[in-house]
Design a protein around this motif. Structure first.
Motif, mmCIF file in Angstrom:
data_model
loop_
_atom_site.group_PDB
_atom_site.id
_atom_site.type_symbol
_atom_site.label_atom_id
_atom_site.label_comp_id
_atom_site.label_asym_id
_atom_site.label_seq_id
_atom_site.Cartn_x
_atom_site.Cartn_y
_atom_site.Cartn_z
ATOM 1 N N MET A 184 -2.360 6.108 19.434
ATOM 2 C CA MET A 184 -1.629 4.819 19.675
ATOM 3 C C MET A 184 -1.474 4.473 17.367
ATOM 4 O O MET A 184 -2.161 5.352 17.112
ATOM 5 C CB MET A 184 -2.900 3.856 20.048
ATOM 6 N N THR A 185 -0.757 3.412 17.926
ATOM 7 C CA THR A 185 -0.819 3.139 16.221
ATOM 8 C C THR A 185 -1.453 1.495 16.411
ATOM 9 O O THR A 185 -1.052 1.075 17.128
ATOM 10 C CB THR A 185 0.834 3.245 15.678
ATOM 11 N N VAL A 186 -1.589 0.903 15.305
ATOM 12 C CA VAL A 186 -2.452 0.030 14.907
ATOM 13 C C VAL A 186 -1.340 -0.266 13.509
ATOM 14 O O VAL A 186 -1.133 -0.039 13.245
ATOM 15 C CB VAL A 186 -3.606 -0.169 14.308
ATOM 16 N N ALA A 187 -1.203 -1.684 13.425
ATOM 17 C CA ALA A 187 -0.624 -2.475 12.505
ATOM 18 C C ALA A 187 -1.588 -3.350 11.097
ATOM 19 O O ALA A 187 -2.269 -4.309 12.797
ATOM 20 C CB ALA A 187 0.789 -3.138 12.817
ATOM 21 N N LEU A 188 -1.370 -3.144 10.223
ATOM 22 C CA LEU A 188 -2.291 -4.041 9.493
ATOM 23 C C LEU A 188 -1.384 -5.306 8.732
ATOM 24 O O LEU A 188 -0.855 -4.524 8.401
ATOM 25 C CB LEU A 188 -2.976 -3.554 8.443
ATOM 26 N N MET A 189 -0.923 -6.668 8.585
ATOM 27 C CA MET A 189 -0.438 -7.402 8.463
ATOM 28 C C MET A 189 -1.349 -8.052 6.765
ATOM 29 O O MET A 189 -2.750 -8.508 7.408
ATOM 30 C CB MET A 189 -0.576 -8.325 9.124
ATOM 31 N N TRP A 190 -0.785 -7.866 5.813
ATOM 32 C CA TRP A 190 -1.089 -8.420 4.440
ATOM 33 C C TRP A 190 -0.540 -9.491 3.718
ATOM 34 O O TRP A 190 0.853 -9.407 4.025
ATOM 35 C CB TRP A 190 -1.433 -7.817 3.669
ATOM 36 N N GLU A 191 -0.981 -10.943 4.341
ATOM 37 C CA GLU A 191 0.338 -11.956 3.535
ATOM 38 C C GLU A 191 -0.423 -12.837 2.585
ATOM 39 O O GLU A 191 -1.149 -13.720 2.353
ATOM 40 C CB GLU A 191 0.798 -13.058 5.013
ATOM 41 N N ALA A 192 0.207 -12.875 1.881
ATOM 42 C CA ALA A 192 -0.418 -14.264 -0.141
ATOM 43 C C ALA A 192 1.076 -15.073 -0.008
ATOM 44 O O ALA A 192 2.315 -14.556 0.122
ATOM 45 C CB ALA A 192 -0.723 -12.797 -0.625
ATOM 46 N N ARG A 193 0.870 -15.771 -0.462
ATOM 47 C CA ARG A 193 1.290 -16.908 -1.134
ATOM 48 C C ARG A 193 1.010 -16.974 -2.464
ATOM 49 O O ARG A 193 -0.186 -17.492 -3.024
ATOM 50 C CB ARG A 193 1.198 -18.453 -1.043
#
Length: 87
Positions: free
Chosen positions: A1-10
């Protein structure tokens, strides 16, 4: 299984390129299976990393918080796990 980590900044106004450069030069150890970096209007930067594991896998490296001189607000983070491959 694969997990995706999302990181978002402004970024702070006018510092979008600096935040983008900062995000692309942050090492992750061990490296992810895949890593993509995106930019959007209003000086937003998004980094998605893919890892072997499940939604609850602990200890996956994540990008840190940038300095307050680079971002307008705290970084947003989300985790997703694969439920189907392909289109």
């Amino acid at each position: 299984m694969t997990v995706a980590l999302m990181w978002e900044a402004r970024a702070v106004a006018g510092k979008g390129e600096e935040l983008l450069t900062w995000a692309t030069h942050q090492p992750l150890d061990p490296p992810p299976l895949r890593r993509e970096t995106f930019r959007a209007p209003e000086d937003r930067v998004l980094v998605i990393t893919w890892w072997e594991g499940t939604y609850d896998t602990e200890g996956l490296p994540e990008l840190p918080e940038p300095g307050e001189d680079l971002v307008r607000r705290a970084v947003h983070r989300w985790r997703f796990e694969t439920v189907a491959d392909g289109v």
